[in-house]
Design an enzyme around this catalytic site. Structure first.
Site, PDB file in Angstrom:
ATOM      1  N   GLU A 241      74.609  66.834   1.647  1.00  0.00           N
ATOM      2  CA  GLU A 241      75.424  67.847   0.991  1.00  0.00           C
ATOM      3  C   GLU A 241      75.968  67.372  -0.350  1.00  0.00           C
ATOM      4  O   GLU A 241      76.464  66.250  -0.471  1.00  0.00           O
ATOM      5  CB  GLU A 241      76.597  68.217   1.908  1.00  0.00           C
ATOM      6  CG  GLU A 241      77.542  69.247   1.318  1.00  0.00           C
ATOM      7  CD  GLU A 241      78.575  69.692   2.331  1.00  0.00           C
ATOM      8  OE1 GLU A 241      79.740  69.899   1.931  1.00  0.00           O
ATOM      9  OE2 GLU A 241      78.232  69.819   3.524  1.00  0.00           O
ATOM     10  N   GLU A 269      79.748  74.021  -2.835  1.00  0.00           N
ATOM     11  CA  GLU A 269      81.196  73.965  -2.618  1.00  0.00           C
ATOM     12  C   GLU A 269      81.960  74.137  -3.924  1.00  0.00           C
ATOM     13  O   GLU A 269      82.997  74.804  -3.965  1.00  0.00           O
ATOM     14  CB  GLU A 269      81.543  72.639  -1.950  1.00  0.00           C
ATOM     15  CG  GLU A 269      83.019  72.339  -1.838  1.00  0.00           C
ATOM     16  CD  GLU A 269      83.294  70.975  -1.250  1.00  0.00           C
ATOM     17  OE1 GLU A 269      84.377  70.429  -1.499  1.00  0.00           O
ATOM     18  OE2 GLU A 269      82.413  70.440  -0.538  1.00  0.00           O
ATOM     19  N   HIS A 319      82.160  76.626   2.792  1.00  0.00           N
ATOM     20  CA  HIS A 319      82.971  75.413   2.830  1.00  0.00           C
ATOM     21  C   HIS A 319      84.376  75.756   3.324  1.00  0.00           C
ATOM     22  O   HIS A 319      85.020  76.671   2.800  1.00  0.00           O
ATOM     23  CB  HIS A 319      83.065  74.816   1.425  1.00  0.00           C
ATOM     24  CG  HIS A 319      84.090  73.720   1.302  1.00  0.00           C
ATOM     25  ND1 HIS A 319      85.334  73.913   0.739  1.00  0.00           N
ATOM     26  CD2 HIS A 319      84.061  72.424   1.696  1.00  0.00           C
ATOM     27  CE1 HIS A 319      86.014  72.779   0.768  1.00  0.00           C
ATOM     28  NE2 HIS A 319      85.268  71.861   1.342  1.00  0.00           N
TER      29      HIS A 319
END
Length: 380
Positions: A241, A269, A319
């Site tokens: 990620e 995010e 997120h």
């Protein structure tokens, strides 16, 4: 015809110490320990994230009040600067409007801030306003927000846990765990070995079937990320990620193209707006997008991002963002589970993500949250 409520006031407040700015924790909390960051190339800012100011902004709380006294609440990070933007600029597009004019309000806030906004703190402020308006509309209509955006597609949400102890998360019933990467490229081969050893140890603790991922928090470059991916293959990690800085779309495209297909690339995010996510998706940057509903433009924008991702076969796993994202996730087939940030200092128990902001913030039990927990408005 039923009277439609109008918004009479938009207010913004700052809260210091946890809350929506969940990085603002007391000393000794895992979230402020050594975790790979873009600043980790500088030894002076490697040991803690607060050393370079990750916790300086504080939470912004936005209240939208209707003419019947009903109040909706939205939150984000942004502190004093975000409060200034909300009350001195954005309020003019909200006050006096009907509570159901969300699209018009969002478009005017976005267009009016283009000359200084588009990402970051400005969009955080827009997001907090938008979330407050959705909360207000749900309260005015006496319906949960998920009912306003299409209704639930499942009876419960499953969660994976983000924190340094996926083994404890497994015991608590979570379906997976996402480890924060500790060492970045500046720490060389020795740091890489430590990252891989940590992955190996955690895989041994949780067994073969438990989902594991690594959160790199924008800290890597393409060569390092590819070396890490290759070294992780024996340990069967599900995804990597946010390996690169968020604006490096070309790097993400290369990373996804060269990564083995049994390890997914995720990011988003720290991306904002449908235009930012269009770049990620059109350029083939990732398999999963992870917008934060409090940072990407709010729920109004998240719905557009999700629709674009869906038609391109990209999963949407938001997120964090607690109840605000749960109301979204439970309506989306392409969002198979949700993230839960382990906000206990040692990541050994489940505590509300936004504590102490809300009185009864819903939290998963045994790694799950039933639809019934999202039917009632939370208290603030």
């Amino acid at each position: 015809m039923k009277r439609r409520a109008r918004i009479v006031a938009l207010r913004a407040y700052v809260v210091a110490g946890a809350g929506a700015d969940y990085h603002d924790q007391a000393e000794g909390h895992w979230i402020d320990g050594q975790i790979a960051t873009p600043m980790a190339r500088y030894a002076d800012y490697r040991a803690t994230r607060s050393s370079f100011g990750l916790n300086v902004l504080g939470s912004v709380i936005v209240e939208a009040e209707a003419d019947d006294g009903t109040v909706g609440v939205g939150v984000s990070t942004g502190g004093v600067p975000a409060c200034f933007i909300v009350e001195r600029h954005l309020a003019r597009f909200v006050e006096g409007r009907r509570a159901d004019e969300l699209e018009l309000i969002w478009d005017q806030m976005w267009r009016a801030t283009l000359f200084y906004g588009r990402k970051g703190l400005t969009v955080n402020a827009i997001s907090a306003v938008d979330l407050a308006l959705w909360d207000l509309l749900g309260r005015v209509r006496d319906e949960p927000v998920h009912a306003l955006i299409g209704g639930a597609v499942r009876d419960e949400i499953q969660f994976y846990a983000t924190g340094p102890r996926p083994d404890l998360a497994k015991e608590l019933g979570f379906v997976g765990g996402k480890l924060p990467l500790v060492h970045g490229p500046a720490e060389g081969d020795a740091g890489l070995r430590e990252n891989v050893l940590a992955a190996e140890e955690m895989r041994a603790r949780v067994g073969d079937e438990f989902m594991l991922a690594y959160d790199c928090w924008m800290a890597l470059d393409v060569p390092y990320a590819l070396r890490l991916i290759e070294a992780l293959r024996p340990h069967r990690f599900r995804w990597l990620e946010e390996a690169l800085p968020p604006d490096d779309y070309w790097g993400y495209a290369e990373l996804r193209r060269r990564a083995p297909r049994d390890l997914l690339i995720s990011t988003g995010e720290h991306e904002a707006s449908r235009w930012g996510f269009r770049m990620l998706i059109d350029m083939g940057c990732c398999d999963i997008v992870q917008p934060d509903v409090g940072w990407c433009g709010g729920l109004t924008e998240l719905l557009k991002i999700a629709a674009y991702a869906d038609v391109h076969g990209v999963l949407v796993v938001p997120h964090g963002s607690s109840v605000y994202s749960y109301q979204f996730v439970i309506t989306r087939v392409e969002s198979p589970f949700a993230e839960f940030l382990m906000m206990a200092p040692r990541a050994d128990r489940v505590v509300p993500m936004f504590q102490p902001l809300f009185v009864d913030e819903p939290v998963p039990e045994n790694g799950r949250l039933p639809l019934s927990a999202l039917e009632r408005p939370f208290q603030h």
